[in-house]
Design an enzyme around this catalytic site. Structure first.
Site, PDB file in Angstrom:
ATOM      1  N   TYR A   1     -25.872 -23.439 -63.725  1.00 57.83           N
ATOM      2  CA  TYR A   1     -27.160 -22.827 -63.406  1.00 57.83           C
ATOM      3  C   TYR A   1     -27.688 -23.455 -62.127  1.00 57.83           C
ATOM      4  O   TYR A   1     -27.282 -24.559 -61.731  1.00 57.83           O
ATOM      5  CB  TYR A   1     -28.166 -22.983 -64.551  1.00 57.83           C
TER       6      TYR A   1
ATOM      7  N   GLU B   1     -38.118 -50.805 -70.927  1.00 58.97           N
ATOM      8  CA  GLU B   1     -36.915 -50.143 -70.422  1.00 58.97           C
ATOM      9  C   GLU B   1     -35.920 -51.201 -69.943  1.00 58.97           C
ATOM     10  O   GLU B   1     -36.289 -52.137 -69.224  1.00 58.97           O
ATOM     11  CB  GLU B   1     -37.272 -49.212 -69.266  1.00 58.97           C
ATOM     12  N   GLN B   2     -34.648 -51.058 -70.344  1.00 58.89           N
ATOM     13  CA  GLN B   2     -33.660 -52.074 -69.986  1.00 58.89           C
ATOM     14  C   GLN B   2     -33.287 -52.057 -68.509  1.00 58.89           C
ATOM     15  O   GLN B   2     -32.931 -53.094 -67.947  1.00 58.89           O
ATOM     16  CB  GLN B   2     -32.409 -51.892 -70.827  1.00 58.89           C
TER      17      GLN B   2
ATOM     18  N   ASP C   1     -32.395 -38.606 -78.917  1.00 57.68           N
ATOM     19  CA  ASP C   1     -30.976 -38.833 -79.189  1.00 57.68           C
ATOM     20  C   ASP C   1     -30.746 -39.987 -80.149  1.00 57.68           C
ATOM     21  O   ASP C   1     -29.722 -40.020 -80.838  1.00 57.68           O
ATOM     22  CB  ASP C   1     -30.226 -39.113 -77.881  1.00 57.68           C
TER      23      ASP C   1
ATOM     24  N   ARG D   1     -32.587 -33.751 -62.755  1.00 62.06           N
ATOM     25  CA  ARG D   1     -33.136 -34.829 -63.580  1.00 62.06           C
ATOM     26  C   ARG D   1     -33.996 -35.790 -62.754  1.00 62.06           C
ATOM     27  O   ARG D   1     -34.934 -36.384 -63.276  1.00 62.06           O
ATOM     28  CB  ARG D   1     -32.019 -35.609 -64.282  1.00 62.06           C
TER      29      ARG D   1
END
Length: 388
Positions: free
Chosen positions: A212, A33-34, A289, A107
């Site tokens: 939401y 992970e960067q 993605d 998140r």
């Protein structure tokens, strides 16, 4: 047995879910992970049944269910009058229909649950990929800090601007001509909001707003037309103060209250990735993605990424030959993700219709929404794996 050592680039939702799914099959993986730490990014994420059934299967239900909000309904509303155009139950009805719940979760909670389940073993932070070179059956990974690593299989889970993708194709994301502003407001800040526990789309001329609940907060994404071109070097850009409020100045009072309750966020350019002719080459493969970035209008970006992770892990577990596994993965995922991508793109313009005949036709079709889109939510990744 042709079982390579696996390196995953990216420790977001896709990378960590893939790692957990592979670990469940007894397959070791290293994740790079960067970022120097797994920071809490973004506002919230909608997890539909096609995603939550996989997360539950991975043992994450106990961590994710308590902080998640289960919407009461899915409601579409008129932009100015606020009247219900269409409404569909969620809650228990949704879980009974699709076999898994719908969760609205911050998140931060999702990232934390994934990170804690993974732990620190085989997680390498501060590793920004700058080069990927193939030599025979091996890949050399070069990082910005001067370090390097090798792997027999590289998975690019590094997002819409994937550096891994550049080793497979020169396709780049396409700007949709729309942009979004995100916000997280307390329930108390919008006392005039009808049905705050529902997922709601407010549809109007040239814009729409989705919101939401996530616990004591309301998460919103306000989408507007423009700018005509996206000239910013990244995915976000600053907008003049008041841009968001001005776009919704004539809308229902609850929407005006919502967008003005928090400081205006940066403007997010909404991009999608054109369908790729292939997702893999020479034991390098894409996920999430990086392979199929889509517009957010079906709330399926994270869910399709989670599906990818489960299917790729299943294929690598089932087939000893990596080439066969990758071909099966592409075959199982490309058509489905293209359909979701296409539907999300079309939905953007439908949500922005002015009042008139076209909007009335759209509104009538919304009454059949659950049946029209059950193919998305009812998907169970285990069934195509059995047929592969």
């Amino acid at each position: 047995m042709d079982r390579p050592d696996i390196a995953v680039i990216g420790a977001g939702i896709g990378g960590l879910t893939l790692g957990l799914a592979l670990r469940r099959h007894g397959i070791r993986v290293r994740i790079y992970e960067q970022a120097p730490e797994l920071a809490e990014v973004g506002a919230a994420v909608a997890l539909a049944a096609n995603g939550t059934r996989i997360l539950r299967e991975l043992g994450l239900g106990a961590a994710l269910e308590p902080p998640s909000a289960v919407p009461t309904e899915l409601i579409y509303r008129h932009w100015a009058q606020g009247g219900r155009v269409a409404a569909h139950p969620v809650g228990r009805w949704y879980e009974e229909r699709f076999g898994a719940p719908f969760w609205g979760v911050h998140r931060a909670h999702l990232q934390r649950a994934l990170a804690e389940a993974w732990g620190t073993d085989d997680l390498h932070l501060g590793k920004e990929l700058t080069g990927l070179h193939r030599e025979g059956d091996r890949s050399e990974l070069v990082f910005a800090d001067g370090s390097a690593a090798t792997a027999g299989l590289v998975v690019g889970a590094d997002g819409i601007r994937s550096r891994v993708r550049a080793s497979i194709t020169d396709v780049v994301p396409v700007y949709s001509g729309t942009s979004g502003f995100r916000g997280l407001v307390t329930r108390d800040a919008v006392p005039n909001l009808p049905d705050p526990d529902a997922v709601q789309f407010w549809m109007g001329p040239g814009a729409h707003l989705l919101h939401y609940a996530t616990g004591q907060f309301i998460n919103f994404l306000a989408v507007v037309e423009g700018p005509e071109r996206w000239d910013a070097p990244g995915g976000t850009a600053e907008a003049a103060d008041g841009t968001l409020a001005e776009a919704f100045r004539d809308w229902h009072p609850a929407i005006r209250t919502m967008v003005e309750a928090v400081p205006q966020s940066p403007r997010w350019g909404l991009f999608a990735l054109p369908p790729l002719a292939r997702w893999s080459a020479d034991r390098v493969v894409l996920l999430g993605d990086a392979a199929h970035a889509m517009l957010p209008h079906h709330g399926q970006g994270a869910n399709q990424t989670i599906e990818d992770a489960a299917v790729l892990a299943g294929c690598l577990h089932r087939y000893d030959d990596v080439s066969v596994a990758l071909k099966a993965y592409e075959r199982l995922r490309r058509c489905r993700t293209r359909q979701v991508q296409r539907s999300s793109w079309v939905t953007s313009s439908l949500l922005h219709l002015p009042d008139g005949d076209a909007a009335a036709t759209r509104d009538r079709r919304l009454s059949n929404l659950v049946d029209d889109f059950s193919w998305i939510h009812a998907y169970d990744h285990r069934e195509p794996l059995l047929q592969a």
